[in-house]
Design a protein around this motif. Structure first.
Motif, PDB file in Angstrom:
ATOM      1  N   PHE A 202       0.852  -1.190   0.000  1.00  0.00           N
ATOM      2  CA  PHE A 202       0.000   0.000   0.000  1.00  0.00           C
ATOM      3  C   PHE A 202       0.887   1.239   0.000  1.00  0.00           C
ATOM      4  N   PRO A 203       0.749   2.104  -1.024  1.00  0.00           N
ATOM      5  CA  PRO A 203       1.695   3.219  -1.166  1.00  0.00           C
ATOM      6  C   PRO A 203       1.599   4.231  -0.027  1.00  0.00           C
ATOM      7  N   TRP A 204       0.432   4.313   0.611  1.00  0.00           N
ATOM      8  CA  TRP A 204       0.269   5.318   1.673  1.00  0.00           C
ATOM      9  C   TRP A 204       0.757   4.811   3.024  1.00  0.00           C
ATOM     10  N   ARG A 205       1.081   3.530   3.108  1.00  0.00           N
ATOM     11  CA  ARG A 205       1.616   3.002   4.363  1.00  0.00           C
ATOM     12  C   ARG A 205       3.129   2.915   4.259  1.00  0.00           C
ATOM     13  N   THR A 206       3.826   3.112   5.358  1.00  0.00           N
ATOM     14  CA  THR A 206       5.277   2.897   5.353  1.00  0.00           C
ATOM     15  C   THR A 206       5.537   1.394   5.178  1.00  0.00           C
ATOM     16  N   ILE A 207       6.811   1.058   4.936  1.00  0.00           N
ATOM     17  CA  ILE A 207       7.170  -0.355   4.804  1.00  0.00           C
ATOM     18  C   ILE A 207       6.804  -1.108   6.087  1.00  0.00           C
ATOM     19  N   GLY A 208       7.114  -0.504   7.227  1.00  0.00           N
ATOM     20  CA  GLY A 208       6.791  -1.137   8.506  1.00  0.00           C
ATOM     21  C   GLY A 208       5.294  -1.357   8.656  1.00  0.00           C
ATOM     22  N   GLU A 209       4.499  -0.352   8.251  1.00  0.00           N
ATOM     23  CA  GLU A 209       3.038  -0.491   8.369  1.00  0.00           C
ATOM     24  C   GLU A 209       2.502  -1.531   7.393  1.00  0.00           C
ATOM     25  N   ASN A 210       3.150  -1.645   6.231  1.00  0.00           N
ATOM     26  CA  ASN A 210       2.760  -2.696   5.283  1.00  0.00           C
ATOM     27  C   ASN A 210       3.026  -4.075   5.869  1.00  0.00           C
ATOM     28  N   LEU A 211       4.198  -4.214   6.497  1.00  0.00           N
ATOM     29  CA  LEU A 211       4.551  -5.519   7.073  1.00  0.00           C
ATOM     30  C   LEU A 211       3.674  -5.852   8.281  1.00  0.00           C
ATOM     31  N   ALA A 212       3.129  -4.801   8.913  1.00  0.00           N
ATOM     32  CA  ALA A 212       2.294  -5.050  10.095  1.00  0.00           C
ATOM     33  C   ALA A 212       0.954  -5.687   9.725  1.00  0.00           C
TER      34      ALA A 212
ATOM     35  N   LEU B  22       6.511  -4.724  16.390  1.00  0.00           N
ATOM     36  CA  LEU B  22       7.667  -3.968  15.877  1.00  0.00           C
ATOM     37  C   LEU B  22       8.919  -4.848  15.851  1.00  0.00           C
ATOM     38  N   GLY B  23       9.080  -5.650  16.888  1.00  0.00           N
ATOM     39  CA  GLY B  23      10.230  -6.551  16.949  1.00  0.00           C
ATOM     40  C   GLY B  23      10.211  -7.548  15.792  1.00  0.00           C
ATOM     41  N   LEU B  24       9.019  -8.130  15.533  1.00  0.00           N
ATOM     42  CA  LEU B  24       8.896  -9.109  14.440  1.00  0.00           C
ATOM     43  C   LEU B  24       9.174  -8.441  13.093  1.00  0.00           C
ATOM     44  N   ILE B  25       8.651  -7.222  12.930  1.00  0.00           N
ATOM     45  CA  ILE B  25       8.825  -6.500  11.657  1.00  0.00           C
ATOM     46  C   ILE B  25      10.293  -6.168  11.438  1.00  0.00           C
ATOM     47  N   ASP B  26      10.963  -5.682  12.474  1.00  0.00           N
ATOM     48  CA  ASP B  26      12.390  -5.346  12.327  1.00  0.00           C
ATOM     49  C   ASP B  26      13.211  -6.589  11.999  1.00  0.00           C
ATOM     50  N   ALA B  27      12.869  -7.704  12.647  1.00  0.00           N
ATOM     51  CA  ALA B  27      13.618  -8.939  12.370  1.00  0.00           C
ATOM     52  C   ALA B  27      13.375  -9.381  10.930  1.00  0.00           C
ATOM     53  N   ALA B  28      12.110  -9.279  10.470  1.00  0.00           N
ATOM     54  CA  ALA B  28      11.795  -9.702   9.096  1.00  0.00           C
ATOM     55  C   ALA B  28      12.504  -8.799   8.083  1.00  0.00           C
ATOM     56  N   LEU B  29      12.552  -7.495   8.372  1.00  0.00           N
ATOM     57  CA  LEU B  29      13.232  -6.573   7.443  1.00  0.00           C
ATOM     58  C   LEU B  29      14.730  -6.855   7.394  1.00  0.00           C
ATOM     59  N   ALA B  30      15.312  -7.110   8.575  1.00  0.00           N
ATOM     60  CA  ALA B  30      16.753  -7.410   8.602  1.00  0.00           C
ATOM     61  C   ALA B  30      17.019  -8.682   7.799  1.00  0.00           C
ATOM     62  N   ASP B  31      16.105  -9.636   7.927  1.00  0.00           N
ATOM     63  CA  ASP B  31      16.272 -10.921   7.258  1.00  0.00           C
ATOM     64  C   ASP B  31      16.298 -10.786   5.735  1.00  0.00           C
ATOM     65  N   VAL B  32      15.583  -9.801   5.199  1.00  0.00           N
ATOM     66  CA  VAL B  32      15.559  -9.627   3.738  1.00  0.00           C
ATOM     67  C   VAL B  32      16.483  -8.491   3.297  1.00  0.00           C
ATOM     68  N   GLY B  33      17.378  -8.067   4.211  1.00  0.00           N
ATOM     69  CA  GLY B  33      18.352  -7.042   3.843  1.00  0.00           C
ATOM     70  C   GLY B  33      17.769  -5.641   3.764  1.00  0.00           C
ATOM     71  N   LEU B  34      16.698  -5.382   4.504  1.00  0.00           N
ATOM     72  CA  LEU B  34      16.080  -4.057   4.460  1.00  0.00           C
ATOM     73  C   LEU B  34      16.066  -3.395   5.849  1.00  0.00           C
ATOM     74  N   ALA B  35      17.054  -3.752   6.686  1.00  0.00           N
ATOM     75  CA  ALA B  35      17.117  -3.107   8.004  1.00  0.00           C
ATOM     76  C   ALA B  35      17.203  -1.598   7.775  1.00  0.00           C
ATOM     77  N   GLY B  36      16.471  -0.839   8.553  1.00  0.00           N
ATOM     78  CA  GLY B  36      16.527   0.619   8.401  1.00  0.00           C
ATOM     79  C   GLY B  36      15.513   1.172   7.412  1.00  0.00           C
ATOM     80  N   CYS B  37      14.741   0.317   6.769  1.00  0.00           N
ATOM     81  CA  CYS B  37      13.757   0.799   5.774  1.00  0.00           C
ATOM     82  C   CYS B  37      12.336   0.872   6.338  1.00  0.00           C
ATOM     83  N   ARG B  38      12.193   0.648   7.640  1.00  0.00           N
ATOM     84  CA  ARG B  38      10.853   0.527   8.208  1.00  0.00           C
ATOM     85  C   ARG B  38       9.995   1.763   7.985  1.00  0.00           C
ATOM     86  N   ASP B  39      10.616   2.932   8.054  1.00  0.00           N
ATOM     87  CA  ASP B  39       9.799   4.146   7.966  1.00  0.00           C
ATOM     88  C   ASP B  39       9.750   4.732   6.554  1.00  0.00           C
ATOM     89  N   LYS B  40      10.319   4.045   5.602  1.00  0.00           N
ATOM     90  CA  LYS B  40      10.245   4.535   4.224  1.00  0.00           C
ATOM     91  C   LYS B  40       8.919   4.134   3.606  1.00  0.00           C
TER      92      LYS B  40
END
Ligand SMILES: Nc1ncnc2c1ncn2[C@@H]1O[C@H](COP(=O)(O)OP(=O)(O)OP(=O)(O)O)[C@@H](O)[C@H]1O
Ligand SMILES: [Mg+2]
Length: 253
Positions: free
Chosen positions: A86-96, A111-129
């Motif tokens: 969803f373009p209006w949601r951040t990456i973190g909100e999409n993963l939620a 938030l912990g699960l989302i951060d771990a999942a993002l790190a796992d796919v090489g997107l650590a730090g992209c949660r708020d984009k």
């Protein structure tokens, strides 16, 4: 026991006068990786939409781990043909989203699960984009992370890499094989790219006739882990040509 089983499944779209899926039976073993190939419009995505419950078969039974899917929830992760972030949601909100739908965990746990999942796919730090701040490959990895967060052992991926440039696509293929081996999921993956199908699959499932009555299973004689160099082996080149021929026979120009 098979993780997924179609037993004499038929399906007809309203307004059509024939069954696009005609008494289809097949089964998938846990931990396998199958690509499904077949000409455009033959009904591949329809098989996924029935598996995930978006469409109901006209007759027959679809079961996951021996139980009919009607009445089950969250038994498969589904990544549709477009990444559908969803373009209006951040990456973190999409993963939620899958966590919200399943009402899993507190906000902090999510938030912990989302951060771990993002790190796992090489997107650590992209949660708020937002999705449009990421490249095509990064968006696909985010969509994959969201599919993984659904927590199912069975993943249905519908042409996930088709919009990517060649180099991004081949690195995503290697990345996906690595994810599959680490997480021990079962993956069904639709593609039009025969080379991609051969590189990824333990065996390729070919739709060689429509309406779809069977999926023809063609084993790929290569061990994992694989490298692209393996694709140049004579038996693999021959297999690729065999698959292209099977598809070309159906295209009437
Ligand atoms: N909602 C619908 N109503 C009627 N017909 C539909 C509908 N959705 C798909 N179809 C038809 O059913 C057939 C199969 O569609 P499906 O999306 O499963 O094909 P596909 O094999 O995934 O094709 P592609 O490779 O182009 O994605 C197509 O001929 C399509 O026109
Ligand atoms: Mg499709």
């Amino acid at each position: 026991m098979s993780i997924l089983r179609f037993d004499q499944v038929s399906f007809q779209y309203p307004g059509e006068d024939f069954d696009i899926i005609d008494r289809l039976s097949f089964s998938v073993e846990p931990g396998s990786f199958h690509c499904i190939i077949g000409i455009s419009g033959c009904g591949k995505s329809t098989i996924f939409r029935m598996t995930n419950g978006l469409l109901q078969p006209k007759s027959g039974t679809i079961s996951v781990l021996g139980k009919p899917v009607s009445g089950q929830k969250h038994y498969c992760g589904y990544m549709p043909q477009k990444d559908m972030l969803f373009p209006w949601r951040t990456i973190g909100e999409n993963l939620a989203l899958p966590l919200e739908i399943q009402r899993r965990g507190t906000k902090a746990e999510r938030l912990g699960l989302i951060d771990a999942a993002l790190a796992d796919v090489g997107l650590a730090g992209c949660r708020d984009k937002r999705p449009d701040e990421l490249s095509g490959g990064m968006r696909q990895r985010a969509a994959f992370a969201r599919t993984m967060l659904a927590g199912s052992d069975l993943l249905l991926l519908d042409e996930p890499f088709s919009a990517l440039d060649f180099l991004t696509r081949i690195s995503m293929q290697e990345w996906l094989l690595d994810q599959w081996q680490r997480h021990k999921k079962t993956i069904l993956f639709i593609t039009h790219d025969v080379e991609e199908a051969v590189f990824l699959s333990s065996s390729v499932l070919v739709v060689d006739k429509t309406p779809i009555h069977t999926l023809r299973e063609i084993p790929v004689p290569m061990d994992y882990p694989r490298t692209r160099q393996d694709l140049t082996r004579p038996e693999i080149v021959a297999l690729r040509e065999q698959l292209v021929d099977m598809l070309r026979k159906q295209v009437t120009v």
